[in-house]
Write a protein that holds these residues in place. Structure first.
Motif, short mmCIF file in Angstrom:
data_model
loop_
_atom_site.label_atom_id
_atom_site.label_comp_id
_atom_site.label_asym_id
_atom_site.label_seq_id
_atom_site.Cartn_x
_atom_site.Cartn_y
_atom_site.Cartn_z
N VAL A 1 0.76 -1.29 0.05
CA VAL A 1 -0.04 0.16 -0.14
C VAL A 1 0.70 1.33 0.08
O VAL A 1 0.69 2.27 -0.69
CB VAL A 1 -0.93 0.03 1.53
CG1 VAL A 1 -1.81 1.22 1.11
CG2 VAL A 1 -1.98 -1.26 1.22
N ARG A 2 1.90 1.22 1.00
CA ARG A 2 2.76 2.48 0.65
C ARG A 2 3.52 2.54 -0.40
O ARG A 2 3.82 3.80 -0.84
CB ARG A 2 4.02 2.13 2.08
CG ARG A 2 4.92 3.39 2.12
CD ARG A 2 5.98 3.06 3.02
NE ARG A 2 5.48 3.01 4.34
CZ ARG A 2 5.59 1.99 5.11
NH1 ARG A 2 5.86 0.56 4.65
NH2 ARG A 2 5.18 2.02 6.49
N ASP A 3 4.10 1.57 -1.21
CA ASP A 3 4.61 1.77 -2.62
C ASP A 3 3.60 2.08 -3.57
O ASP A 3 4.10 2.96 -4.28
CB ASP A 3 4.95 0.30 -2.73
CG ASP A 3 5.84 0.07 -4.18
OD1 ASP A 3 6.75 0.92 -4.36
OD2 ASP A 3 5.21 -0.37 -5.25
N ARG A 4 2.33 1.78 -3.43
CA ARG A 4 1.43 2.39 -4.33
C ARG A 4 1.26 3.79 -4.26
O ARG A 4 0.86 4.48 -5.30
CB ARG A 4 0.04 1.49 -4.34
CG ARG A 4 0.08 0.02 -4.81
CD ARG A 4 -1.25 -0.68 -4.93
NE ARG A 4 -1.12 -1.94 -5.47
CZ ARG A 4 -1.13 -2.37 -6.77
NH1 ARG A 4 -1.42 -1.30 -7.55
NH2 ARG A 4 -0.98 -3.59 -6.94
N ILE A 5 0.89 4.06 -2.85
CA ILE A 5 0.94 5.43 -2.78
C ILE A 5 1.89 6.45 -3.18
O ILE A 5 1.83 7.39 -3.60
CB ILE A 5 0.28 5.84 -1.23
CG1 ILE A 5 -0.73 5.31 -0.83
CG2 ILE A 5 0.30 7.15 -0.91
CD1 ILE A 5 -1.17 5.10 0.64
N ASP A 6 3.21 5.82 -2.82
CA ASP A 6 4.51 6.60 -3.15
C ASP A 6 4.53 6.69 -4.82
O ASP A 6 4.87 7.80 -5.32
CB ASP A 6 5.55 5.96 -2.60
CG ASP A 6 5.59 5.98 -1.21
OD1 ASP A 6 4.93 7.10 -0.69
OD2 ASP A 6 6.51 5.41 -0.76
N ARG A 7 4.06 5.59 -5.47
CA ARG A 7 4.16 5.78 -6.87
C ARG A 7 2.93 6.70 -7.47
O ARG A 7 3.20 7.33 -8.55
CB ARG A 7 4.14 4.32 -7.57
CG ARG A 7 5.22 3.62 -7.47
CD ARG A 7 5.07 2.13 -8.22
NE ARG A 7 4.35 1.29 -7.47
CZ ARG A 7 3.85 0.12 -8.02
NH1 ARG A 7 4.19 -0.03 -9.44
NH2 ARG A 7 3.23 -0.74 -7.38
#
Length: 343
Positions: A217-223
């Motif tokens: 989830v953190r990776d998706r938000i950052d992208r």
């Protein structure tokens, strides 16, 4: 299960389709009741006098608007680095419009689906696709409030005091014109805190299932944030996209003007600048495409702000919705079938 699979599955969910169909049934009944109060027989007689040339002009303007707004999206995608032929993208945009027009809450339902389709059409990630959709939507919202403010100023100058029936709409329009940009700026300024808040909400779910992880989830938000930031650092692309957004808005508003001319009851262009944004706000209801809410609001405002009778107002509204809503739903539906087939 990935986000892409979840979104794709949700699009063909049978219960969602049934809810949409039920929403259309309820909305059509409400539209019929509005006409029954005004008088369908008289309204149909007025509709028979409509000049086909102006009706066709309204239809052409409604479709041209989507073609131009599709270019807004194309510019944003190029800024992010997503290469997709415009002739292919415009069909996808028609499908996105269809998804929005048949989804409750008016204009807010097709973004996840269309980001999913775009990710499958290109080599872009779902987050990049969603960022392009969200950014282009925000850009296309800008003319609604700026031009709506011009229309409101015209009303104040010509009437001196807004009729009671108009004041609530004027207040909502002014509130959105100020509030939405502030909300967008606030969300971006404190995006890192917003990310942590989202992760805190997701955390209990992640502990109960292996389908969701905090890291993913953190990776998706950052992208997602990264893609939006790329667009924000491209002032030329933003300027071009905004220009297309304003041209598209003019084409979006003209069908109401042409509908009135078609029936021999012209409405001021500056008044149209106020009425069209208000109808978009009124369309944010739990019914598909704002059906019934837009019709009722437009009839009430036309009779309150012009010399039109309720019969003439309903006739103008009917022509307007035929060319700006039902025609777009038909064309967008065909485009959606094509997009699903090619994917």
């Amino acid at each position: 299960m990935s986000t892409d699979e979840t979104v794709g599955a949700g699009w063909v969910d049978r219960s969602a389709v049934l809810k949409t169909l039920l929403g259309f049934v309820v909305a059509i009944v409400l539209v019929y009741l509005i006409g029954a109060v005004v008088g369908w027989e008289e309204t149909i007689e007025r509709l028979r006098t409509a000049e086909a040339t102006w009706v066709l002009a309204g239809a052409a303007s409604a479709l041209a608007c989507l073609v131009v707004w599709g270019k807004t999206w194309h510019v944003v995608l190029e800024a992010i680095g997503i290469d997709v032929p415009y002739r292919r993208l415009v069909v996808t945009f028609l499908s996105a419009t269809f998804a929005n027009y048949v989804t409750p809450m008016g204009q807010a339902g097709g973004e996840p689906f269309i980001a999913y389709i775009l990710a499958r059409d290109t080599g872009a990630s779902y987050e990049e696709s969603l960022a392009s959709v969200v950014t282009s939507d925000l850009i296309r919202m800008l003319p609604f409030f700026t031009v709506g403010g011009v229309g409101l100023g015209y009303l104040l100058l010509t009437t001196g005091r807004l009729p009671g029936a108009v004041r609530p709409f004027a207040l909502v329009l002014m509130g959105l014109a100020v509030g939405l940009p502030l909300l967008a700026a606030f969300s971006w300024r404190f995006r890192h805190r917003l990310r942590e808040w989202i992760l805190a909400v997701v955390s209990p779910l992640a502990r109960r299932t292996d389908r969701i992880s905090i890291a993913s989830v953190r990776d998706r938000i950052d992208r997602l944030y990264g893609s939006i930031e790329i667009v924000a650092r491209s002032p030329r692309a933003l300027l071009v996209a905004v220009a297309y957004a304003y041209v598209g808005w003019i084409l979006f508003a003209l069908p109401l003007y042409f509908s009135a001319v078609a029936l021999g009851t012209p409405v001021s262009v500056l008044l149209v600048c106020f009425l069209v944004p208000v109808t978009v706000v009124a369309g944010s209801t739990p019914l598909p495409g704002g059906l019934a809410a837009i019709e009722g609001t437009l009839v009430a405002l036309l009779t309150a702000l012009t010399a039109l009778s309720t019969t003439d107002a309903l006739a103008v509204t009917t022509v307007y919705r035929l060319v700006s809503y039902w025609l777009v739903v038909a064309v967008g539906g065909v485009a959606t079938l094509w997009v699903i087939r090619r994917n």
